[in-house]
Design an enzyme around this catalytic site. Structure first.
Site, mmCIF file in Angstrom:
data_model
loop_
_atom_site.group_PDB
_atom_site.id
_atom_site.type_symbol
_atom_site.label_atom_id
_atom_site.label_comp_id
_atom_site.label_asym_id
_atom_site.label_seq_id
_atom_site.Cartn_x
_atom_site.Cartn_y
_atom_site.Cartn_z
ATOM 1 N N PHE A 378 0.688 -1.354 0.033
ATOM 2 C CA PHE A 378 0.097 0.192 0.105
ATOM 3 C C PHE A 378 0.773 1.302 -0.012
ATOM 4 O O PHE A 378 0.450 2.227 0.600
ATOM 5 C CB PHE A 378 -0.920 0.186 1.117
ATOM 6 C CG PHE A 378 -1.640 -1.294 1.273
ATOM 7 C CD1 PHE A 378 -2.207 -1.941 0.539
ATOM 8 C CD2 PHE A 378 -1.470 -1.982 2.613
ATOM 9 C CE1 PHE A 378 -2.828 -3.117 0.758
ATOM 10 C CE2 PHE A 378 -1.949 -3.067 2.838
ATOM 11 C CZ PHE A 378 -2.842 -3.739 1.886
ATOM 12 N N CYS A 379 1.854 1.301 -0.606
ATOM 13 C CA CYS A 379 2.665 2.457 -0.806
ATOM 14 C C CYS A 379 3.151 2.978 0.587
ATOM 15 O O CYS A 379 3.353 4.207 0.861
ATOM 16 C CB CYS A 379 2.076 3.692 -1.654
ATOM 17 S SG CYS A 379 2.003 3.153 -3.217
#
Ligand SMILES: Cc1ncc(COP(=O)(O)O)c(C=O)c1O
Length: 456
Positions: A378-379
Site C-alpha cells: 500500500f505504498c
C-alpha cells in the site's frame, strides 16, 4: 452497541449515490454480480452529483485565466469559486492559499519544493510514501512508529526538543497523516500540531484518507497546510489540493515555471529575461489549470457538506463495525493496527489471513465474489513491514503459493469503503472471507505479470 442503535445508524443515511453502483462483473465460477468496490482508499468512485455537475458544466468549458470570451470568463469564475468552496470545506484562515495540484503526492512535493533553505523535516516512518519521500533534499528526521497516539506526540516532542542546536532556530516542518492508508487509524493531529508549534515548527496534514471521511478544519486542528486528492474524495478528475499558509508559497520560486505563474516577463538588454511571478496561488499553477478537476472537487466538497459529516461518520461507523465484528469471528484473520483494535479509524482496514498469500486471497475475493480490494504494501512499505514483522529485504511474491500456517505474511489485504458503500457490499465481503477461510478457493490461480489471477 445495541441493535436498536445500529438500526438507527442505518436509517440516518443511505449511501450517497456513486457511479458504478449497478455495474455487474462476471464471476469465474459462473454468473454475474454487482461489483462491490471496496478499494476506496486507493480511489473512490465518483459521486453521481459530481458527475452530473461536471456534465452540466462540460458544454461551457473554456480556457481559464486567458480568454476574453464568455465561456472563458465563466470557466475562470468556476475555477476561482472552486478555491473558495475548498477553503470553506477546509475551514481555512482568511489569508490561506488554496493551490490546485494534481494529487496529494503533487501537493506534498510542491510543499517540499518551497520549504525555506535549511528547513528540518520530521516525518513518522509510518507515513504513505507520498509524505515520506518528497523531503529528500531537506534535512529529514524519520521518527519511529509509535504504538499509541500519546507515544506519537511524545516521540515528536522528544525529536523537536533535541534538534541539532546549530539548526534549532531555523525553520522546521512536521508532516503527518490524518488517517493511515493502511490501518485507517486516526492520528492525534491537533496534539501534534500543538507540539510542533510549541517548538516553532510548522505542520502539514496529509488528509488524503481523512478528508473523505471526516471534517477537516485547518483552524480547529491548527495545522499550517493540508493536502488531499480529488480521486479519493469522489472527484476523480485529476486534481488535488494544497491549502494553507501563503508565506512559504509566496517566497519560493514557482514549482513549475511557465504561463499562468508569471505576471510579467521582459527581455533584458543582456539577452536574458526577467520574470515577475504571481504572489497568489497561481504562482504554483503554471500551465492551463485543470478547471474540471477543481470544479469536481468543489462539487464533492459541497455534496459531503450537505450530506453532513455527522451523518456520514455515523453510517461509516456502522460499516466499520460490521467488518470488524465479522473479521473478529475468523481466528485465522489478523487485523493490522498500530494503536490497538479499538482505536478510532476511518473505513480502511488491512489484514492478513493465516495460511493464505494475500494476493491469492484478494484474487479469490474478486474472481469468486465480485469484490474489489487491494493487496500489497500500500505504498507504505516501512509501516506494513513493521506491522507484519517481516524482513525489509524480502520482496512480497504476488501469487506465490499459500503460505504455510504460522509463516509470516509478506503482504496484506486492505478493504476500504466510504459514503457510497451499501451495506450489502461489506456484508458480502464478510461472508466471502468466512467462506474462503473455511472452504478454500473454488478455483485455481496462477501468477501472471507478478499478479495472482484465476486460471481460465
Ligand atoms: C495517506 C495517503 N497520502 C498520500 C497518498 C497519495 O495520494 P495520491 O496518489 O492521490 O497522490 C495516498 C494514496 O493512497 C494516501 O493514502
Amino acid at each position: 452497541m445495541s441493535v436498536s442503535t445500529v438500526a438507527s445508524d442505518r436509517s440516518v443515511c443511505s449511501p450517497l449515490p456513486v457511479l458504478g453502483r449497478d455495474v455487474t462483473v462476471p464471476l469465474v465460477t459462473g454468473g454475474e454480480v454487482t461489483y462491490a468496490a471496496l478499494d476506496y482508499a486507493a480511489s473512490a468512485p465518483a459521486l453521481q452529483r459530481v458527475w452530473d455537475d461536471v456534465a452540466a458544466y462540460a458544454p461551457y468549458y473554456g480556457s481559464v485565466h486567458r480568454g476574453a470570451g464568455y465561456l472563458s470568463q465563466l470557466s475562470t469564475d468556476l475555477f476561482e469559486n472552486a478555491r473558495v468552496t475548498v477553503a470553506e470545506f477546509l475551514d481555512c484562515r482568511e489569508d490561506d492559499q488554496v493551490v490546485f495540484t494534481r494529487s496529494t503526492t503533487d501537493s506534498l512535493n510542491l510543499l517540499a519544493a518551497v520549504v525555506p533553505a535549511g528547513c528540518e523535516v520530521f516525518v513518522f516512518e509510518t507515513e504513505h510514501h507520498a509524505s515520506l519521500l518528497p523531503w529528500r533534499d531537506a534535512q529529514v528526521t524519520y521518527l519511529d512508529a509509535p504504538s499509541t497516539p500519546r507515544q506519537a506526540v511524545e516521540t515528536l516532542e522528544r525529536a523537536l526538543a533535541h534538534r541539532d542546536p546549530s539548526r534549532a532556530s531555523g525553520p522546521a516542518l512536521v508532516c503527518v497523516t490524518g488517517a493511515s492508508n493502511v490501518t485507517g487509524e486516526l492520528w492525534p493531529v491537533r496534539e501534534l500540531a500543538a507540539t510542533a508549534h510549541a517548538h516553532g515548527a510548522r505542520i502539514v496534514l496529509d488528509a488524503a484518507q481523512l478528508a473523505p471521511h471526516h471534517p477537516v478544519s485547518v483552524r480547529d486542528l491548527d495545522v499550517d497546510w493540508v493536502a488531499f486528492s480529488g480521486h479519493k474524495l469522489y472527484a476523480p478528475f485529476g486534481a488535488g489540493v494544497l491549502a494553507g499558509r501563503a508565506d512559504w508559497l509566496r517566497d519560493a520560486e514557482p514549482y513549475l515555471a511557465g504561463g499562468g505563474a508569471s505576471r510579467k516577463v521582459t527581455r533584458r538588454t543582456d539577452g536574458g529575461v526577467d520574470v515577475e511571478w504571481h504572489e497568489s496561488a497561481a504562482r504554483h499553477e503554471a500551465g492551463s489549470p485543470n478547471v474540471i478537476g477543481a470544479y469536481a472537487i468543489a462539487s464533492a466538497c459541497k455534496a459531503l457538506t450537505e450530506a453532513g459529516f455527522d451523518t456520514l461518520v455515523a453510517r461509516e461507523r456502522h460499516l466499520i463495525r460490521t467488518v470488524g465484528e465479522g473479521l473478529a469471528e475468523v481466528p485465522e484473520v489478523k487485523v493490522l493496527s498500530l494503536f490497538g483494535d479499538d482505536s478510532p479509524r476511518v473505513g480502511v482496514i488491512s489484514f492478513v489471513v493465516e495460511g493464505w498469500n494475500s494476493s491469492h486471497f484478494a484474487a479469490a475475493l474478486s474472481a469468486e465474489y465480485g469484490i474489489g480490494v487491494r493487496d500489497g504494501l500500500f505504498c507504505a512499505h516501512p509501516l506494513v513491514r513493521t506491522l507484519l514483522g517481516s524482513d525489509p529485504q524480502t520482496q512480497g511474491e504476488c501469487g506465490a503459493p499459500e503460505a504455510a500456517p504460522g509463516e509470516k505474511s509478506l503482504n496484506a489485504i486492505r478493504v476500504s469503503f466510504g459514503a457510497g458503500t451499501p451495506d450489502e457490499h461489506v456484508e458480502r465481503f464478510v461472508r466471502a472471507v468466512k467462506e474462503l477461510v473455511s472452504e478454500g478457493a473454488k478455483w485455481n490461480y496462477r501468477t501472471e505479470g507478478g499478479r495472482c489471477v484465476p486460471t481460465v
